[in-house]
Design an enzyme around this catalytic site. Structure first.
Site, PDB file in Angstrom:
ATOM      1  CE  LYS A 179      10.531  -3.800  38.024  1.00 33.13           C
ATOM      2  NZ  LYS A 179      11.299  -5.245  38.016  1.00 33.13           N
ATOM      3  CD  GLU A 189       1.300  -3.317  50.827  1.00 30.08           C
ATOM      4  OE1 GLU A 189       1.089  -3.072  49.472  1.00 30.08           O
ATOM      5  OE2 GLU A 189       1.504  -4.379  51.317  1.00 30.08           O
ATOM      6  N   GLY A 222      13.007  -5.652  42.124  1.00 30.47           N
ATOM      7  CA  GLY A 222      12.837  -4.736  43.166  1.00 30.47           C
ATOM      8  C   GLY A 222      13.840  -4.848  44.276  1.00 30.47           C
ATOM      9  NE  ARG A 223      14.289 -11.267  44.740  1.00 31.79           N
ATOM     10  CZ  ARG A 223      13.097 -11.175  43.981  1.00 31.79           C
ATOM     11  NH1 ARG A 223      12.099 -10.451  44.010  1.00 31.79           N
ATOM     12  NH2 ARG A 223      13.094 -12.512  43.047  1.00 31.79           N
ATOM     13  CD  GLU A 270      10.175 -10.277  46.941  1.00 33.35           C
ATOM     14  OE1 GLU A 270       9.309  -9.899  47.768  1.00 33.35           O
ATOM     15  OE2 GLU A 270      10.849  -9.345  46.339  1.00 33.35           O
ATOM     16  CG  HIS A 306      23.277 -10.317  76.249  1.00 35.20           C
ATOM     17  ND1 HIS A 306      23.809 -10.631  77.333  1.00 35.20           N
ATOM     18  CD2 HIS A 306      24.335  -9.463  75.427  1.00 35.20           C
ATOM     19  CE1 HIS A 306      25.110 -10.176  77.433  1.00 35.20           C
ATOM     20  NE2 HIS A 306      25.305  -9.567  76.414  1.00 35.20           N
ATOM     21  CE  LYS A 330       2.025  -7.844  45.553  1.00 35.27           C
ATOM     22  NZ  LYS A 330       3.027  -7.178  44.354  1.00 35.27           N
TER      23      LYS A 330
HETATM   24  O1  F6P Z   1       6.619  -8.043  47.359  1.00 34.35           O
HETATM   25  C1  F6P Z   1       6.535  -8.087  46.290  1.00 34.35           C
HETATM   26  C2  F6P Z   1       7.330  -6.746  45.620  1.00 34.35           C
HETATM   27  O2  F6P Z   1       6.894  -7.027  44.275  1.00 34.35           O
HETATM   28  C3  F6P Z   1       8.524  -6.713  45.717  1.00 34.35           C
HETATM   29  O3  F6P Z   1       9.381  -7.561  44.698  1.00 34.35           O
HETATM   30  C4  F6P Z   1       8.871  -5.328  45.521  1.00 34.35           C
HETATM   31  O4  F6P Z   1      10.260  -5.090  45.898  1.00 34.35           O
HETATM   32  C5  F6P Z   1       7.919  -4.861  46.202  1.00 34.35           C
HETATM   33  O5  F6P Z   1       6.660  -5.792  45.974  1.00 34.35           O
HETATM   34  C6  F6P Z   1       7.317  -3.675  46.079  1.00 34.35           C
HETATM   35  O6  F6P Z   1       7.321  -3.281  44.530  1.00 34.35           O
HETATM   36  P1  F6P Z   1       7.027  -1.821  43.935  1.00 34.35           P
HETATM   37  O7  F6P Z   1       8.186  -1.177  43.985  1.00 34.35           O
HETATM   38  O8  F6P Z   1       6.570  -2.020  42.488  1.00 34.35           O
HETATM   39  O9  F6P Z   1       5.910  -0.897  44.704  1.00 34.35           O
END
Ligand code: F6P
Length: 563
Positions: A219, A225, A284-285, A370, A401, A527
């Site tokens: 987003k 990452e 995002g979620r 979240e 199990h 972060k």
């Molecule tokens: O974990 C924090 C967060 O902002 C989530 O809400 C989001 O889904 C994720 O990081 C990834 O964010 P982006 O889509 O901006 O890379």
């Protein structure tokens, strides 16, 4: 509840939730009901198992095995009314800026609104833009699926690697696994999320770069990452392609982006003509059904993706219009509040009896934790009641199990959602006759029955053959609450409805708790600190460390041994 701010932390003015008449009535009612067992409730009302049910958008809910009476439900729905949940729901659908800490609308239902519907943000109908992007996604997906989107060396792309994390990964990976039955198996789909280089290394293993498409899904297009993985994927691709004359042109064939940040996409070197956008009113979620679902759409095709959206929409309409008494998200939400706030349940288990839904609990963890892992109200007051539970689970029957022992006989109350289907997508017979699916579903019904009714000492003794010293070990108290969600078949449409059910459940709970379910400030601190620590790990000379003594010592040890 334990005070997350530490003992003695100053709490400003008392939030109003616990002073509401419905809350106080629920507290008194809880004291009266807490000793009543499910055995007693079922004995008193033979029709209970048929009465305490509800249905919508292809999902049937049996909530009779909960520790509730008609009075409990009436009081819980009174709490919904007193906390203004319906007005907040209407504000969500009206595109109001209900994400107050980020000053944003929260309009994921617009992502699945039919063409021609009107849903506005800031006075502008956003549905045409949604369908414009869906149209572009569909055309692109068809080209990849049809083998006419060619890589830099002229080969069709058969491997699709989504790079993203959190909402830009969990939704696509969960839904791809869930709908694998409907996927084009000639394509290889992989999902890279972890910044651990192992993830990208293993997920690209065996893939031919000439046939590989990367979808960089983010987003913000700034997430550490995802950016690190995207950069390394570019290196992998260019190294694998060998001497390409025009690197930019090669990237344009093998990389597309899904983002709200066109500038950063262009900065990375991806042609914005190959970018699929979405909007700041999509959290995002809550983004699986936006362009973030592109990898899924390529796997199952635009038509199936459309069915998924139709299922989401059907549940949106159910949530928006069904009376509270039969409203599935509302019922799941208030039952959760009942256990969390009155019984003190710390966790909630989600147990899908379908291997295709193996990733569903992990997806729900982000959606729920979240969203509702918050300790202040909308106006910044510390809550004096518990908010979101720990959500966890695994597909049945595997969990039986592993951890079910504790659910059955441990000392912690764990409300559970069981999810099952009447028809299987893989009707595999056993040599004895019943389908594997019959064995699977027998376990759903057996588990919820055992959890509710248990086995008394008298029953254990009546069975004979158990030494009296061992009898207590064989007793199941029962009285463990469960919901059973039963649907006919796992289809794209049903999956959409199921996801939307939980989205709205989480929303209702957040509204009752008066928290902002749509921000996630809690992930920021880590972060920021990680950003500071990276150069400290790699600096040539001994860096000045100003952390606490533990963190300083760990960094030094890592530096000394990182090789
Ligand atoms: O974990 C924090 C967060 O902002 C989530 O809400 C989001 O889904 C994720 O990081 C990834 O964010 P982006 O889509 O901006 O890379």
């Amino acid at each position: 509840m334990s005070d997350p701010l530490g003992p003695g932390a100053a709490h400003p003015a008392q939030p109003s939730l616990t002073r509401l008449p419905a809350w106080q009535a629920l507290q008194a009612h809880f004291e009266a009901l807490r000793g009543t067992t499910l055995r007693e409730l079922f004995a008193a009302d033979p029709a209970r198992g048929e009465r305490l049910t509800a249905e919508g958008a292809g999902l049937f809910l049996d909530y009779s095995k909960n520790r509730v009476t008609d009075e409990t439900l009436a009081l819980l729905l009174r709490l919904v009314r007193e906390t203004g949940v319906e007005a907040r729901r209407d504000a969500l659908f009206a595109g109001e800026r209900i994400n107050v800490t980020e000053d944003r609308a929260v309009l994921h239902p617009a992502l699945r609104a039919p063409r021609g519907a009107v849903m506005e943000v800031g006075g502008q109908n956003v549905v045409p833009a949604v369908h414009e992007v869906l149209g572009r996604m569909g055309a692109f997906a068809d080209r990849v699926r049809g083998g006419t989107w060619l890589g830099a060396t002229g080969k069709p792309l058969r491997n699709v690697v989504n790079i993203g994390i959190g909402g830009s990964d969990l939704g696509p990976v969960m839904a791809y696994e869930a709908l694998k039955h409907y996927a084009d198996r000639r394509l290889t789909l992989r999902f890279v999320s972890n910044v651990d280089g192992t993830d990208l290394t293993e997920k690209t293993l065996g893939l031919d770069p000439e046939e590989t498409l990367f979808i960089v899904s983010s987003k913000t297009f700034t997430t550490q990452e995802t950016m690190a993985n995207a950069e390394s994927a570019r290196t992998w691709l260019l190294a694998g392609l060998g001497n390409v004359a025009d690197e930019g042109a090669a990237i344009a064939r093998h990389f597309v982006a899904v983002s709200t940040n066109a500038e950063a996409v262009a900065g990375f070197g991806i042609d914005t003509a190959n970018m699929f956008g979405f909007w700041d009113w999509v959290g995002g979620r809550y983004s699986l059904d936006s362009a973030i679902g592109l990898s899924l759409m390529i796997a199952v095709g635009p038509e199936r993706f459309g069915e998924l959206l139709a299922g989401f929409h059907e549940m949106d309409e159910h949530f928006r219009t069904a009376p509270l008494e039969g409203n599935l998200p509302v019922l799941l939400a208030v039952l959760g509040v009942w256990y969390r706030n009155f019984f003190g349940a710390q966790t909630h288990a989600v147990l899908p009896y379908d291997q295709y839904l193996a990733h569903f609990p992990a997806y729900l963890q982000q959606l729920d934790m979240e969203s509702n892992g918050k300790h202040v109200t909308l106006d910044g007051q510390a809550v004096d009641y518990d908010t979101g539970p720990v959500v966890w689970g695994q597909p049945g029957t595997n969990g039986q199990h592993a951890f079910y022992q504790l659910i059955h006989q441990g000392t912690t109350l764990i409300p559970c959602d069981f999810i099952g289907f009447c028809q299987t997508l893989n009707p595999l017979p056993t040599p004895e006759g019943p389908l594997h699916h019959d064995l699977l579903m027998a376990n759903v019904f057996a588990q919820t029955e055992a959890l509710a009714f248990g086995k008394t000492l008298e029953q254990v003794q009546a069975g004979g053959g158990v030494k009296s010293a061992l009898a207590p070990h064989r007793v199941f108290e029962g009285n463990r609450p469960t919901n059973t969600l039963l649907a006919d078949r796992l289809t794209p449409r049903l999956l959409g409805a199921l996801i939307a059910l939980y989205e709205h459940k989480v929303f209702v709970q957040g509204a009752i708790w008066n928290i902002n379910s749509f921000d996630q400030w809690g992930v920021e601190l880590g972060k920021v600190l990680a950003g500071k620590i990276v150069p400290e790990l790699t600096a040539a000379g001994e860096p000045d460390l100003d952390h606490d003594s533990s963190t300083n010592a760990l960094i030094r040890r890592y530096r000394a041994r990182r090789g």
